[in-house]
Design a protein around this motif. Sequence first.
Motif, PDB file in Angstrom:
ATOM      1  N   THR A  55       0.827  -1.211   0.000  1.00 32.12           N
ATOM      2  CA  THR A  55       0.000   0.000   0.000  1.00 32.12           C
ATOM      3  C   THR A  55       0.860   1.259   0.000  1.00 32.12           C
ATOM      4  O   THR A  55       0.532   2.248  -0.665  1.00 32.12           O
ATOM      5  CB  THR A  55      -0.946   0.024   1.213  1.00 32.12           C
ATOM      6  OG1 THR A  55      -0.183  -0.138   2.428  1.00 32.12           O
ATOM      7  CG2 THR A  55      -1.985  -1.069   1.123  1.00 32.12           C
ATOM      8  N   ALA A  58       2.226   1.645  -3.430  1.00 34.99           N
ATOM      9  CA  ALA A  58       1.176   2.062  -4.371  1.00 34.99           C
ATOM     10  C   ALA A  58       0.939   3.560  -4.302  1.00 34.99           C
ATOM     11  O   ALA A  58       0.754   4.225  -5.326  1.00 34.99           O
ATOM     12  CB  ALA A  58      -0.114   1.302  -4.077  1.00 34.99           C
ATOM     13  N   TYR A 158      -7.906  -0.648  -1.749  1.00 35.70           N
ATOM     14  CA  TYR A 158      -6.805  -1.600  -1.869  1.00 35.70           C
ATOM     15  C   TYR A 158      -7.190  -2.926  -1.198  1.00 35.70           C
ATOM     16  O   TYR A 158      -8.201  -3.031  -0.510  1.00 35.70           O
ATOM     17  CB  TYR A 158      -5.543  -1.059  -1.195  1.00 35.70           C
ATOM     18  CG  TYR A 158      -4.935   0.164  -1.843  1.00 35.70           C
ATOM     19  CD1 TYR A 158      -4.895   0.311  -3.227  1.00 35.70           C
ATOM     20  CD2 TYR A 158      -4.364   1.174  -1.064  1.00 35.70           C
ATOM     21  CE1 TYR A 158      -4.307   1.424  -3.819  1.00 35.70           C
ATOM     22  CE2 TYR A 158      -3.768   2.286  -1.650  1.00 35.70           C
ATOM     23  CZ  TYR A 158      -3.743   2.414  -3.022  1.00 35.70           C
ATOM     24  OH  TYR A 158      -3.164   3.511  -3.596  1.00 35.70           O
ATOM     25  N   SER A 278      -3.094   3.260  -9.288  1.00 35.65           N
ATOM     26  CA  SER A 278      -2.293   2.703  -8.192  1.00 35.65           C
ATOM     27  C   SER A 278      -2.859   1.387  -7.682  1.00 35.65           C
ATOM     28  O   SER A 278      -2.122   0.589  -7.080  1.00 35.65           O
ATOM     29  CB  SER A 278      -2.183   3.709  -7.044  1.00 35.65           C
ATOM     30  OG  SER A 278      -3.382   3.784  -6.285  1.00 35.65           O
ATOM     31  N   GLU A 281      -1.110  -1.489  -9.391  1.00 37.83           N
ATOM     32  CA  GLU A 281       0.246  -1.639  -8.868  1.00 37.83           C
ATOM     33  C   GLU A 281       0.221  -2.278  -7.486  1.00 37.83           C
ATOM     34  O   GLU A 281       1.038  -3.158  -7.176  1.00 37.83           O
ATOM     35  CB  GLU A 281       0.936  -0.277  -8.807  1.00 37.83           C
ATOM     36  CG  GLU A 281       2.334  -0.293  -8.222  1.00 37.83           C
ATOM     37  CD  GLU A 281       3.358  -1.013  -9.080  1.00 37.83           C
ATOM     38  OE1 GLU A 281       4.522  -1.114  -8.658  1.00 37.83           O
ATOM     39  OE2 GLU A 281       3.000  -1.492 -10.185  1.00 37.83           O
ATOM     40  N   MET A 282      -0.724  -1.853  -6.641  1.00 41.62           N
ATOM     41  CA  MET A 282      -0.827  -2.428  -5.301  1.00 41.62           C
ATOM     42  C   MET A 282      -1.114  -3.928  -5.376  1.00 41.62           C
ATOM     43  O   MET A 282      -0.493  -4.730  -4.664  1.00 41.62           O
ATOM     44  CB  MET A 282      -1.945  -1.715  -4.525  1.00 41.62           C
ATOM     45  CG  MET A 282      -2.047  -2.109  -3.057  1.00 41.62           C
ATOM     46  SD  MET A 282      -3.079  -3.567  -2.821  1.00 41.62           S
ATOM     47  CE  MET A 282      -2.547  -4.053  -1.191  1.00 41.62           C
TER      48      MET A 282
END
Length: 342
Positions: A55, A58, A158, A278, A281-282
């Motif tokens: 996280t 991210a 997330y 993001s 990516e996380m």
Amino acid sequence: MGSSRFSSAAQGAVSRRRLLAGGLALSAAAALPGCKSRMSGLLTGADAHPADYPTVKAVEFMGQYLAERTGGRLGIKVYAGGQLGSETDTLEITSFGGLDLNRVNFAPLNSVEPMTLPFSLPFVFESVPHMRRVVDSEVGEEVLAAMEPHGLIGLCIYDSGARSFYNTRRAIRTPDDMAGLKLRVPASDLYVAMINALGANAVPIPFGEVYQSLAQGVIDGAENNWPSFVSARHYEVATYQSLTEHLLTPEALVMSKISWDRLSPEDQDLVREAARLSVGEMRRLWDLRVTEAKATIAASSVAVNEVEKEPFAALMRPVWEQFITTPQQKSVVERILAMREG
């Protein structure tokens, strides 16, 4: 800004520590190198997870994207590892504008906005793919939007993986094995109710105190995801891990509405775009972290056992009924269940 629904404990404790933390976030940002023309666009963020956590990475990815798109006019500085206090502390600081961004688990959001409760219910998600489908849908957007009256702009959701029990005493295969165990939970009424309904004793303590509490016998166990079980080194003292996967509670990235309102509409759109990107990516980093954590546990002395989940899930119905009380909450739960594969 609308009225806040922070718990009475939180409302009564706008303490020196919280005010200091808010001041630290602002002063630390101001102290970073760079010209003054760029400081107004440096957003400050908090995360209780370590600096290398998915996280945190991210949000840093998000900051890099903003910097690239704006020629360095916008960026993000993340204070990781709980530098600015607990999630409850930093969440309140964010709502007051002392921090711009905050990555927070849904558990502390439960006392702020009731619409976050369905995502925190035990056994409401059947798998990680199911959870991701839900939070990526209009259901996730609806829950994020519900935070705005409390001074928080929900940017994205997330993962925090599947949480299972681990303890120092015995394998947990049935709910009967929970009897008498003292298990750490976050400071959440819902988590406490869940543990008590399973026949164990809930002990709310900060995450940072879990290792020592396990080692000293203050608690018998805790519950968390694979990466946290490893990164916090809890597996060194809790050598029984039982894969109940009772919670797949996601985490939110929120922004202070005070900070949000200072952005131009164009920058607001850019921040939302960066947050959305993001998430991918996380998840990439998270899935790698889970694989690595499982390999670490496989090579350790931890005894891992599978669990038949239905007997545990059956005991959660009263918990659902206790916390899901409004038509809006019930609608969210129904839509979550309708998105299951089975």
